[in-house]
Design a protein around this motif. Structure first.
Motif, PDB file in Angstrom:
ATOM      1  N   LEU A  43      -4.488   8.295   0.162  1.00  0.00           N
ATOM      2  CA  LEU A  43      -3.321   8.687   0.959  1.00  0.00           C
ATOM      3  C   LEU A  43      -2.780   7.490   1.732  1.00  0.00           C
ATOM      4  CD1 LEU A  43      -4.430  12.154   2.426  1.00  0.00           C
ATOM      5  CD2 LEU A  43      -2.836  11.741   0.542  1.00  0.00           C
ATOM      6  N   GLU A  44      -3.679   6.688   2.283  1.00  0.00           N
ATOM      7  CA  GLU A  44      -3.242   5.527   3.053  1.00  0.00           C
ATOM      8  C   GLU A  44      -2.573   4.495   2.150  1.00  0.00           C
ATOM      9  OE1 GLU A  44      -4.667   3.336   6.885  1.00  0.00           O
ATOM     10  OE2 GLU A  44      -6.230   3.267   5.350  1.00  0.00           O
ATOM     11  N   ILE A  92       5.538  17.591   8.604  1.00  0.00           N
ATOM     12  CA  ILE A  92       4.772  16.588   7.859  1.00  0.00           C
ATOM     13  C   ILE A  92       3.284  16.901   7.929  1.00  0.00           C
ATOM     14  CG2 ILE A  92       4.098  14.149   7.811  1.00  0.00           C
ATOM     15  CD1 ILE A  92       6.960  13.517   8.832  1.00  0.00           C
ATOM     16  N   CYS A 137      -1.061   8.823   8.567  1.00  0.00           N
ATOM     17  CA  CYS A 137      -0.827   8.044   9.788  1.00  0.00           C
ATOM     18  C   CYS A 137      -0.981   8.928  11.019  1.00  0.00           C
ATOM     19  CB  CYS A 137       0.554   7.412   9.753  1.00  0.00           C
ATOM     20  SG  CYS A 137       0.836   6.352   8.319  1.00  0.00           S
ATOM     21  N   HIS A 157       5.056   2.159   4.857  1.00  0.00           N
ATOM     22  CA  HIS A 157       5.801   2.810   5.938  1.00  0.00           C
ATOM     23  C   HIS A 157       5.794   1.933   7.192  1.00  0.00           C
ATOM     24  CE1 HIS A 157       6.877   5.718   9.069  1.00  0.00           C
ATOM     25  NE2 HIS A 157       7.464   6.392   8.098  1.00  0.00           N
ATOM     26  N   GLY A 183       0.749  17.962   4.816  1.00  0.00           N
ATOM     27  CA  GLY A 183      -0.468  17.213   4.542  1.00  0.00           C
ATOM     28  C   GLY A 183      -1.691  18.092   4.498  1.00  0.00           C
ATOM     29  N   ALA A 203       0.913   5.403   1.475  1.00  0.00           N
ATOM     30  CA  ALA A 203       1.802   5.341   2.639  1.00  0.00           C
ATOM     31  C   ALA A 203       1.924   3.938   3.218  1.00  0.00           C
ATOM     32  CB  ALA A 203       1.291   6.285   3.723  1.00  0.00           C
ATOM     33  N   SER A 204       1.289   2.961   2.600  1.00  0.00           N
ATOM     34  CA  SER A 204       1.109   1.647   3.219  1.00  0.00           C
ATOM     35  C   SER A 204       2.405   0.876   3.472  1.00  0.00           C
ATOM     36  CB  SER A 204       0.168   0.791   2.359  1.00  0.00           C
ATOM     37  OG  SER A 204       0.721   0.590   1.066  1.00  0.00           O
ATOM     38  N   TRP A 209       5.172   2.568  10.079  1.00  0.00           N
ATOM     39  CA  TRP A 209       4.067   2.886  10.999  1.00  0.00           C
ATOM     40  C   TRP A 209       3.035   1.762  11.020  1.00  0.00           C
ATOM     41  CZ3 TRP A 209      -1.246   3.583  10.773  1.00  0.00           C
ATOM     42  CH2 TRP A 209      -1.846   4.286  11.841  1.00  0.00           C
ATOM     43  N   TYR A 210       2.816   1.129   9.882  1.00  0.00           N
ATOM     44  CA  TYR A 210       1.794   0.087   9.795  1.00  0.00           C
ATOM     45  C   TYR A 210       2.248  -1.230  10.405  1.00  0.00           C
ATOM     46  CZ  TYR A 210      -0.821   3.210   6.776  1.00  0.00           C
ATOM     47  OH  TYR A 210      -1.520   4.287   6.294  1.00  0.00           O
ATOM     48  N   ALA A 227       6.307   9.481  10.475  1.00  0.00           N
ATOM     49  CA  ALA A 227       5.100   8.863   9.930  1.00  0.00           C
ATOM     50  C   ALA A 227       4.412   9.812   8.958  1.00  0.00           C
ATOM     51  CB  ALA A 227       4.138   8.499  11.053  1.00  0.00           C
ATOM     52  N   PRO A 228       3.868   9.304   7.855  1.00  0.00           N
ATOM     53  CA  PRO A 228       3.177  10.153   6.885  1.00  0.00           C
ATOM     54  C   PRO A 228       1.958  10.844   7.505  1.00  0.00           C
ATOM     55  CG  PRO A 228       3.694   8.024   5.922  1.00  0.00           C
ATOM     56  CD  PRO A 228       3.995   7.913   7.384  1.00  0.00           C
TER      57      PRO A 228
END
Length: 207
Positions: A131-132, A96, A158, A138, A100, A135-136, A140-141, A154-155
């Motif tokens: 990017l965020e 990943i 992140c 996911h 990126g 990925a929002s 992870w947040y 996680a992207p």
């Protein structure tokens, strides 16, 4: 010390909290590591190309820019991240991260006409915010605290944010010049009042 224990220790160090506060029992090996660990940022990294290092440095500095306190580059964060990716990431996480970095290295010049590290600070910030935003959704947040393991799927954004924060606040400059640093607190006060402008404390103390 294995990978999980290392990441667990890093989470405790970044939190500025005690093991008892986190509900996290550290092993003797983990305690010894926290007490005697060398400056990981000072290790020599050889994972990325020179161009990728410039891009990574610019991205880290966008997340924690220099102001009246040190920025990510001042604290050695780009080198820390490169070491973490090469030494501690598993195959999924590394793939990943690699994707990126390739995206920033190849797509950005096509879209903006120059490399990411040569763009203005606002343009770099806009790219990372895009990017965020993508990925929002996911999980992870949703972590909410530091008691979780590192999320392997996680992207990239992140990973970048988490490692930048870890690298910065576990560095000597981040701990001493941004956090409040007392190498011998002698006691733990869980009710010490903080003003809105107070930072947290650096290091791990035990009650």
């Amino acid at each position: 010390m294995n990978r999980r224990e290392f990441l667990q220790c890093a989470a405790v160090m970044v939190s500025g909290m005690t093991a008892s506060q986190l509900g996290l029992a550290l092993s003797d090996a983990q305690r010894a590591h926290l007490a005697t660990a060398p400056n990981y940022n000072a290790g020599k990294a050889s994972y990325l190309s020179a161009a990728q290092r410039r891009i990574l440095a610019a991205a880290c500095e966008t997340i924690i820019p220099r102001s009246d306190t040190p920025g990510a580059i001042d604290a050695g964060v780009p080198n820390f991240i490169e070491l973490m990716v090469s030494d501690w990431f598993n195959a999924t996480e590394r793939a990943i991260f690699d994707a990126g970095m390739i995206d920033l290295e190849t797509r950005i010049p096509q879209q903006y006409g120059m490399a990411f590290d040569r763009l203005t600070a606002p343009a770099q910030r806009d790219i990372l915010e895009a990017l965020e935003s993508a990925a929002s959704d996911h999980p992870w947040y949703e972590f909410g605290n530091v008691q979780r393991d590192f999320i392997s799927d996680a992207p990239f954004i992140c990973q970048l944010k988490e490692l930048t924060i870890w690298g910065f606040f576990t560095s000597e400059r981040g701990a001493k010049e941004v956090l409040r640093y007392n190498p011998m607190p002698m006691q733990f006060d869980g009710h010490l009042p903080l003003s809105p402008n107070d930072s947290t404390w650096a290091g791990v103390v035990e009650s």
